[in-house]
Every structure is written in structure tokens, then in C-alpha cells.
Motif scaffolding. Structure first.
Motif, mmCIF file in Angstrom:
data_model
loop_
_atom_site.group_PDB
_atom_site.id
_atom_site.type_symbol
_atom_site.label_atom_id
_atom_site.label_comp_id
_atom_site.label_asym_id
_atom_site.label_seq_id
_atom_site.Cartn_x
_atom_site.Cartn_y
_atom_site.Cartn_z
ATOM 1 N N PHE A 1 0.714 -1.152 0.008
ATOM 2 C CA PHE A 1 0.026 -0.060 0.092
ATOM 3 C C PHE A 1 0.785 1.037 -0.120
ATOM 4 C CE2 PHE A 1 -2.954 3.206 1.700
ATOM 5 C CZ PHE A 1 -3.990 2.755 1.213
ATOM 6 N N PHE A 2 0.565 2.063 -0.775
ATOM 7 C CA PHE A 2 1.523 3.308 -1.123
ATOM 8 C C PHE A 2 0.782 4.581 -0.759
ATOM 9 C CE2 PHE A 2 2.638 0.333 -4.525
ATOM 10 C CZ PHE A 2 3.949 -0.005 -4.511
ATOM 11 N N LEU A 3 1.421 5.482 -0.092
ATOM 12 C CA LEU A 3 1.112 6.924 0.202
ATOM 13 C C LEU A 3 2.103 7.696 -0.376
ATOM 14 C CD1 LEU A 3 0.752 6.593 3.979
ATOM 15 C CD2 LEU A 3 -1.025 6.213 2.461
ATOM 16 N N THR A 4 1.650 8.791 -1.096
ATOM 17 C CA THR A 4 2.663 9.949 -1.488
ATOM 18 C C THR A 4 2.376 11.327 -0.516
ATOM 19 O OG1 THR A 4 0.882 10.856 -2.865
ATOM 20 C CG2 THR A 4 2.234 9.170 -4.080
ATOM 21 N N THR A 5 3.510 11.527 -0.254
ATOM 22 C CA THR A 5 3.283 12.774 0.792
ATOM 23 C C THR A 5 3.928 14.202 0.547
ATOM 24 O OG1 THR A 5 5.810 12.584 1.878
ATOM 25 C CG2 THR A 5 4.058 10.843 2.490
ATOM 26 N N GLY A 6 3.490 15.037 1.204
ATOM 27 C CA GLY A 6 3.715 16.416 0.954
ATOM 28 C C GLY A 6 5.388 16.579 1.389
ATOM 29 N N ASN A 7 5.983 15.751 1.850
ATOM 30 C CA ASN A 7 7.402 15.614 2.444
ATOM 31 C C ASN A 7 8.492 15.298 1.107
ATOM 32 O OD1 ASN A 7 6.472 16.331 4.730
ATOM 33 N ND2 ASN A 7 6.748 14.073 5.533
ATOM 34 N N GLY A 8 7.735 14.904 -0.255
ATOM 35 C CA GLY A 8 8.507 14.156 -1.220
ATOM 36 C C GLY A 8 8.786 12.850 -1.214
ATOM 37 N N THR A 9 8.295 12.473 -0.038
ATOM 38 C CA THR A 9 8.477 10.882 0.050
ATOM 39 C C THR A 9 7.326 10.008 -0.382
ATOM 40 O OG1 THR A 9 7.446 10.810 2.149
ATOM 41 C CG2 THR A 9 10.081 11.310 2.051
ATOM 42 N N VAL A 10 7.577 8.829 -0.674
ATOM 43 C CA VAL A 10 6.591 7.793 -0.922
ATOM 44 C C VAL A 10 6.734 6.698 0.283
ATOM 45 C CG1 VAL A 10 5.734 6.078 -2.313
ATOM 46 C CG2 VAL A 10 6.582 8.022 -3.294
#
Length: 314
Positions: free
Chosen positions: A164-173
Motif C-alpha cells: 500500500f503506497f502513500l505519496t506525501t507532502g515531504n517528497g516521500t513515498v
């Protein structure tokens, strides 16, 4: 425009008008015969689309939400079940034949993301407060709830449902195991926020679109970055792989939708558009790309339109 329409023939583009305000999300059912559109006008619509472009288009309005329908997705196993996530804190499930709401699930925040697990058993919903809820579709009950202490932008399962993937506002996945939701990897994917994610239908890759205007392509097997796509100049809002995994579409505030070759990284076609794009989605069976954005009419009010681009690949 570099290498315009390399190997593409019989290009076509059709426009679909029905919404009163801009369209935020477009999605195809598993057979590629129906397209759902979700709008700021509080409604979703289901369109019966002939993949070969013949005949009159019938559409049905899905009414019931009291705020913007920000994202929608189809049950991967049922071609007539569509789920909508809206700012009114509800998720609704619809029968696409009758247009009736079959289930209404009240959640805790304004919903902005929704995606089905590939086997159709669970659905994940993200809200503006960076909270993730997983619903068991058979019981319409939450089985996981987790609040993150960072900005979560988009969510997706891989094709097997094990990641399960989350894309984040920190530039990380964030790559999580499923169903435990234990963090397996934190990928330093981009130099700015990661906005969107797409999964290659063949299961080999996932792609991430970022505010740094780049799209990165990653191997699912070893979670390594394979290449980047550099055609866009504005933050990448939306990406999608075609059904063969050969092409990737990406869009932003640039006034075109880019189509690039996944293996070479080269841009092969650009579809001109008149406004920033919100959603691109390839048909699961044919080379048809639905795309929708912030189009305005001659009076400078929302046009409520989406388009479908089609081609044959030689």
C-alpha cells in the motif's frame, strides 16, 4: 513538440458535457464500457462509452452528495458498482445502471481520495486531515483507521494488494505492507511534494508525480527508481498507465497532456488542452484516455467538460 504522434494513427478526440462545474475525477469501469466523472457540482455521472466512438452517448446522474465529489473509483470486479468520495464526509456506493445510491458510509473528515483493493474486498479513503480509513466493502464498516502526522496526497495498492503506497507532502513515498500497514520503505522520491501515484497494470512499476514537475518510475520488485519523465514544467497533478503498460500519461498546469513511452522515457505525443488538468485515466482495454480539468466557457465560468482521446498504436 518532440516526436509528435510517433506510431499513433487514427487520432480522435470527443468532448462530453453534462456537469455544471469543473470535473475533478474521471474513472473507467473494469470492462472499459462506462466512464464515471465526479464534479465540484456535487454530482457524479456515469457515461456509457462505445470504445469505437459510434452512437449517441447516454449518461446518468448520481445525486446525493452535498459537497464536491473529489474522487471516484469502480469496483474492480463489478462493472456496475462505483464508489464516490466527497467533501461532505461521506463515501457513497452506487448502482451505475439505475443511478441509485446503494450504501452511504459516514466518515470523520472531508474525503479527497478513494481507491479499491484489486480484489474488490476493501476500499481505502483519505481525507483532508491526513487520515486513512480502510472499509470492508462486504460490511461497509471501517477495519483500519490511521492518522498521519504528514500531508498524505494520494493512495494506492499494488496489483497483488500486498503493498500500500502513500505519496506525501515531504517528497516521500511511504510503502506499507498490507494488511498490517507496517512501513517497509520510505522513499526519498522527489525534491518537492509527491502528489499522485499510478500502478502499472502489469504489476512491474509504479509512477509518482511531483510538485517538482517530474514523474519518477519505480520497480515494484526492488523499489528502485528506473527513470524520470521530464516533459512537464509545472507540478504534476495526475498520471495514468495505459492497459498494455507501454504508455504513461501525465498532466499539470502545462497546457497539454503528455504521453510518454514507459520503457524509453521519451515523449511520444502531446494532447493540447485549454486549462490545467485534474484527472487523466486510461481505459483498461483500449487506447482511450479520458482527461478533465479546469476548463472555462466563453463567459469564464466552469465548463464542466471532460474529453476522451483515442488512437491506434502501430
Amino acid at each position: 513538440m518532440e516526436e509528435r504522434a510517433t506510431g499513433f494513427k487514427n487520432l480522435s478526440s470527443r468532448e462530453y458535457l453534462g456537469h455544471k462545474k469543473k470535473v475533478h475525477s474521471v474513472a473507467w469501469n473494469c470492462l472499459g464500457t462506462k466512464l464515471a466523472s465526479g464534479s465540484v457540482d456535487h454530482t457524479a455521472r456515469v457515461w456509457n462509452i462505445d470504445p469505437h466512438g459510434h452512437g449517441k452517448v447516454k449518461d446518468i446522474e448520481l445525486k446525493g452528495h452535498t459537497d464536491s465529489v473529489d474522487q471516484l473509483c469502480w469496483d474492480p470486479k463489478h462493472p456496475d458498482v462505483v464508489a464516490t468520495a466527497a467533501g461532505d464526509k461521506t463515501v457513497r456506493f452506487w448502482d451505475a445502471r439505475s443511478g441509485k445510491c446503494t450504501q452511504n458510509v459516514e466518515l470523520s473528515g472531508e474525503n479527497i481520495n478513494i481507491t479499491y483493493k484489486p480484489d474488490g474486498t476493501h476500499i481505502a479513503v483519505g481525507n483532508k486531515e491526513d487520515e486513512l480509513t480502510i472499509l470492508d466493502v462486504r460490511k461497509y464498516k471501517p477495519i483500519h483507521r490511521r492518522k498521519f502526522n504528514y500531508e498524505v496526497n494520494e493512495i494506492a495498492w499494488n496489483t497483488t494488494g500486498e503493498l500500500f503506497f502513500l505519496t506525501t507532502g515531504n517528497g516521500t513515498v511511504e510503502v506499507l505492507a498490507y494488511p498490517s500497514l507496517k512501513v517497509l520503505h520510505t522513499l526519498m522520491a522527489h525534491t518537492a511534494g509527491c502528489y499522485c501515484i499510478a500502478i502499472d497494470p502489469l504489476g512491474r512499476y509504479f509512477a509518482v508525480g511531483s510538485a517538482d514537475s517530474l514523474v519518477s518510475l519505480w520497480n515494484v520488485s526492488d523499489i528502485m527508481c528506473v527513470r524520470t519523465f521530464t516533459k512537464l514544467e509545472w507540478p504534476v497533478r495526475t498520471i495514468s498507465f495505459n492497459h498494455t503498460g507501454e504508455f504513461i500519461a501525465s498532466a499539470s498546469e502545462d497546457l497539454f497532456v503528455d504521453i510518454s513511452n514507459v520503457l524509453t522515457g521519451r515523449s511520444v505525443h502531446q494532447i493540447p488542452c485549454k486549462a490545467p488538468m485534474n484527472s487523466v485515466e486510461w481505459n483498461p482495454k483500449y487506447n482511450l484516455l479520458a482527461y478533465a480539468g479546469d476548463d472555462k466557457n466563453k463567459y469564464q465560468t466552469d465548463d464542466g467538460v471532460f474529453r476522451i482521446f483515442g488512437f491506434e498504436s502501430s
